[in-house]
Design a protein around this motif. Structure first.
Motif, PDB file in Angstrom:
ATOM      1  N   THR A 162       0.879  -1.395  -0.027  1.00 43.06           N
ATOM      2  CA  THR A 162      -0.031  -0.113   0.052  1.00 43.06           C
ATOM      3  C   THR A 162       0.691   1.176  -0.086  1.00 43.06           C
ATOM      4  O   THR A 162       0.425   2.344  -0.402  1.00 43.06           O
ATOM      5  CB  THR A 162      -1.096   0.024   1.360  1.00 43.06           C
ATOM      6  N   ARG A 192       1.765   1.367  -3.680  1.00 42.02           N
ATOM      7  CA  ARG A 192       0.257   1.137  -4.175  1.00 42.02           C
ATOM      8  C   ARG A 192       0.591   0.089  -5.614  1.00 42.02           C
ATOM      9  O   ARG A 192       0.113   0.483  -6.778  1.00 42.02           O
ATOM     10  CB  ARG A 192      -0.239   2.516  -4.968  1.00 42.02           C
ATOM     11  N   THR A 196      -6.176   2.219   4.084  1.00 42.89           N
ATOM     12  CA  THR A 196      -5.060   2.159   4.443  1.00 42.89           C
ATOM     13  C   THR A 196      -5.069   2.446   6.496  1.00 42.89           C
ATOM     14  O   THR A 196      -5.831   3.000   6.591  1.00 42.89           O
ATOM     15  CB  THR A 196      -4.110   2.894   3.851  1.00 42.89           C
ATOM     16  N   TRP A 239      -9.021   1.617  -0.691  1.00 40.96           N
ATOM     17  CA  TRP A 239      -8.718   0.895  -2.009  1.00 40.96           C
ATOM     18  C   TRP A 239     -10.108   0.241  -2.176  1.00 40.96           C
ATOM     19  O   TRP A 239     -10.729  -0.263  -1.191  1.00 40.96           O
ATOM     20  CB  TRP A 239      -7.835  -0.331  -1.617  1.00 40.96           C
TER      21      TRP A 239
END
Lengths: 391, 104
Positions: free
Chosen positions: A47, A50, A342, A349
Motif C-alpha cells: 500500500t 500502491r 490504509t 482501496w
C-alpha cells in the motif's frame, strides 16, 4: 596478494551479500491482499507503493472469501467458499498449508492470542478450530439444533477471553465458545431471532450484534454480561415500511461504531441507521441511493464509506460523522464489492468487480490516486487488521 | 384438444425466445449468473446461503417452477425476485445454462 587486499575483497564480498539480503528483508505492515474471486487467486499488494508485489494461484472457489492475519502480520489465512482454509506467506507469495476443512464455508476468525483459527461453515454446519501454526485440528463444534439438524454458521468473530462468537442462520441462535487449552470448548447458547445473516463485534470486544433477515431488528449480546442474554433492538422500527427485495445481504462490521453512534446498514431499505450507542434508539435515518452492503468508518472516524447492493452497486457514498449526512458520491465503476482503508485512512482501496480493477482514492480530496488491474476483484484485506478484534 | 396443440407451441416459443437473446446480452447474463447468483449459490453452484444449483439438484424440478422462482423469488427465504432485471425468456436461458452446467 597482500593481507590488506585480501581483507578488502572479503569486505566487498560481505557487503554484496548484505545488499542482496537487505533487498529481501522487509516488514509486512503495509501489505495486504486482493481476492480475485473467479480466478481463485490472491494478489499481494504493497500500500506504500500502491503496487502488486506477488500473486498466489489455485486457491479454489473464492466467492465470499475472507482473510484474517497472524499477529506477526506475515501470514494470511484465507477462507474459501469451497471450505478450503489456506495459510499464505505474504513474503514469499506462497502457500504454507492448505486444508479442505468443510464442503461450504463463509468465513473465519483468529483467536485473541493468535494461536487458533476458526472457520464458519455452512456444510457441515458448524465451526471448526485449528492451530494457527500447523492447521492441525483443535475442536469441531457442530451447530446442532432441533432434531439432529445442523445450521449454517455466519457472523463468526473473535472476542476477548479466548472466545469465538457466532450465529446460527437456520437455528436463530448466537453461540459463545470459550476455548481453553486442553479441554473441550465451553459453549453457551442464546436465542437471537429469525435468520441472523451476519454479525459484528464492537471494537472494544464488548457487544456482539447480529442482523436479522427473517424479522425486523437486530440482536445484541453484551459479552460483559452474558447473564442478561440477548437484547433485541429496533424491533418495531421498520414494520410500517415496505421492505425491498434484498439482492445482496449487508455485511456487518465493527468498524461502524463512531463516538456515540452505531452506523448500521438497513436491510431492505435505502437507508443507513444511526443508533445511539447506549440507548440503542434510532438517532437518524440517513437516506441513500441504494441498499447498503458495507458500512465502514475511516480509521480517524471522521467519515463513513458505504457501498451498495444490485442494482445500485456502481456507487459509493461518503457520510460525514459529525453532520450525519452524505457529503460525497463517487462512481468507481460496475459492481463495487468492497473497500479497505490504509492503516491510518489517508487512502481507500475499492474493488470494482465487473471492470476488473481496484481504484485507490485519496479520502480528503476524493481524487483517484492509483488504479490496479485485477481479475474480478472482491475482498481487499490489509495486514493492519491483525491487531483488531473481530477483523 | 386445443390446449394439447397450444402447449407444445408455447413451449417451443419459449425455447426459440431464449435462442433469440443477443450475444451481448448473453454475455451479461452469463456474468450475472456466475457473479451475482454465485454470491449465494457459489461460483461453482455447489451452494452457499442458497442451495446448490448443479444439474442433479435441478433434475426433478420443472422449468416452469424454477423460472417462477427466479422471477418471483421465494418468500420466507433469502431468494429475491429478479423480475426487474430479467425477462421470462432470459430466466429460461439462465436455467438452461444451469441444466447444461456450462459454468464449469
Amino acid at each position: 596478494m597482500s593481507r590488506l587486499d585480501f581483507s578488502l575483497i572479503f569486505f566487498a564480498l560481505l557487503s554484496l551479500a548484505g545488499a542482496a539480503e537487505s533487498a529481501e528483508l522487509r516488514g509486512t505492515g503495509d501489505l495486504g491482499v486482493i481476492v480475485e474471486r473467479a480466478a481463485g487467486s490472491l494478489q499481494i499488494v504493497d500500500t506504500t507503493h500502491r503496487a502488486r508485489i506477488g500473486q498466489v494461484k489455485e486457491l479454489g472457489d473464492l466467492s465470499h472469501a475472507t482473510v484474517v492475519y497472524s499477529r506477526d502480520e506475515r501470514y494470511a489465512y484465507l477462507f474459501g467458499r469451497d471450505g478450503a482454509l489456506t495459510k499464505i506467506d505474504l513474503l514469499n507469495a506462497s502457500i504454507v498449508k492448505r486444508l479442505e476443512q468443510a464442503h461450504n464455508s463463509v468465513g473465519g476468525a483468529i483467536s485473541q492470542d493468535g494461536r487458533m483459527i476458526a472457520t464458519s461453515n455452512y456444510t457441515p454446519g458448524g465451526v471448526r478450530v485449528f492451530s494457527a501454526e500447523t492447521l492441525e485440528p483443535v475442536a469441531d463444534i457442530r451447530a446442532e439444533y432441533g432434531e439432529g439438524q445442523f445450521s449454517k454458521v455466519v457472523g463468526l468473530v473473535d472476542a476477548p477471553g479466548q472466545r469465538f462468537v457466532f450465529s446460527l442462520f437456520d437455528a436463530g441462535e448466537i453461540w459463545v465458545a470459550e476455548m481453553k487449552a486442553g479441554t473441550a470448548p465451553g459453549i453457551r447458547k442464546f436465542k437471537a431471532g429469525k435468520q441472523p445473516y451476519d454479525a459484528l463485534i464492537s471494537p472494544d470486544g464488548r457487544y456482539y450484534i447480529a442482523g436479522l433477515f427473517g424479522e425486523e431488528g437486530l440482536a445484541v449480546l453484551d459479552l460483559w454480561d452474558l447473564q442478561s442474554g440477548v437484547k433485541r433492538i429496533l424491533p418495531d422500527f421498520a414494520k410500517t415500511d415496505e421492505k425491498l427485495p434484498v439482492f445482496k445481504m449487508p455485511h456487518l462490521e465493527g468498524r461502524a461504531l463512531v463516538g456515540d453512534h452505531w452506523f448500521l446498514p438497513a436491510i431492505g431499505h435505502h437507508e443507513l441507521w444511526v443508533v445511539d450507542r447506549r440507548s440503542w434508539q434510532i438517532v437518524k435515518r440517513i437516506p441513500l441511493e441504494g441498499q447498503p452492503v458495507f458500512v465502514i468508518a475511516r480509521p480517524d472516524e471522521r467519515q463513513i464509506w458505504v457501498n451498495f447492493a444490485l442494482p445500485d452497486n456502481s456507487q459509493l457514498h461518503v457520510i460525514d460523522t459529525r453532520e450525519l449526512r452524505v457529503v460525497k458520491k463517487l462512481n468507481p465503476g460496475k459492481a463495487v464489492l468492497h473497500m479497505e482503508f490504509t492503516p491510518k485512512g489517508e487512502e481507500i482501496w475499492v474493488s470494482v468487480r465487473d471492470d476488473d480493477k481496484v481504484v485507490v482514492y485519496d479520502t480528503e480530496t476524493f481524487e483517484e490516486r492509483a488504479r490496479l488491474s485485477a481479475d474480478k476483484p472482491s475482498g481487499i484485506f490489509f495486514t493492519a487488521r491483525a491487531h483488531r478484534l473481530g477483523l | 384438444m386445443q390446449i394439447g396443440v397450444l402447449l407444445p407451441a408455447l413451449l417451443s416459443a419459449a425455447v426459440a425466445g431464449a435462442a433469440d437473446i443477443p450475444q451481448e446480452r448473453q454475455t451479461e447474463l452469463a456474468n450475472l449468473l456466475k457473479q451475482d447468483c454465485g454470491s449465494c449459490h457459489g461460483l461453482r453452484f455447489k451452494g452457499g446461503l442458497g442451495p446448490a444449483l448443479l444439474p442433479e439438484n435441478l433434475s426433478g424440478k420443472s422449468d416452469a417452477a424454477l423460472v417462477d422462482t427466479i422471477l418471483n423469488g421465494r418468500p420466507g427465504t433469502a431468494m429475491p425476485p429478479w423480475r426487474d432485471f430479467l425477462s421470462a425468456a432470459e430466466a429460461s436461458w439462465l436455467l438452461q445454462q444451469l441444466r447444461n452446467d456450462t459454468s464449469q
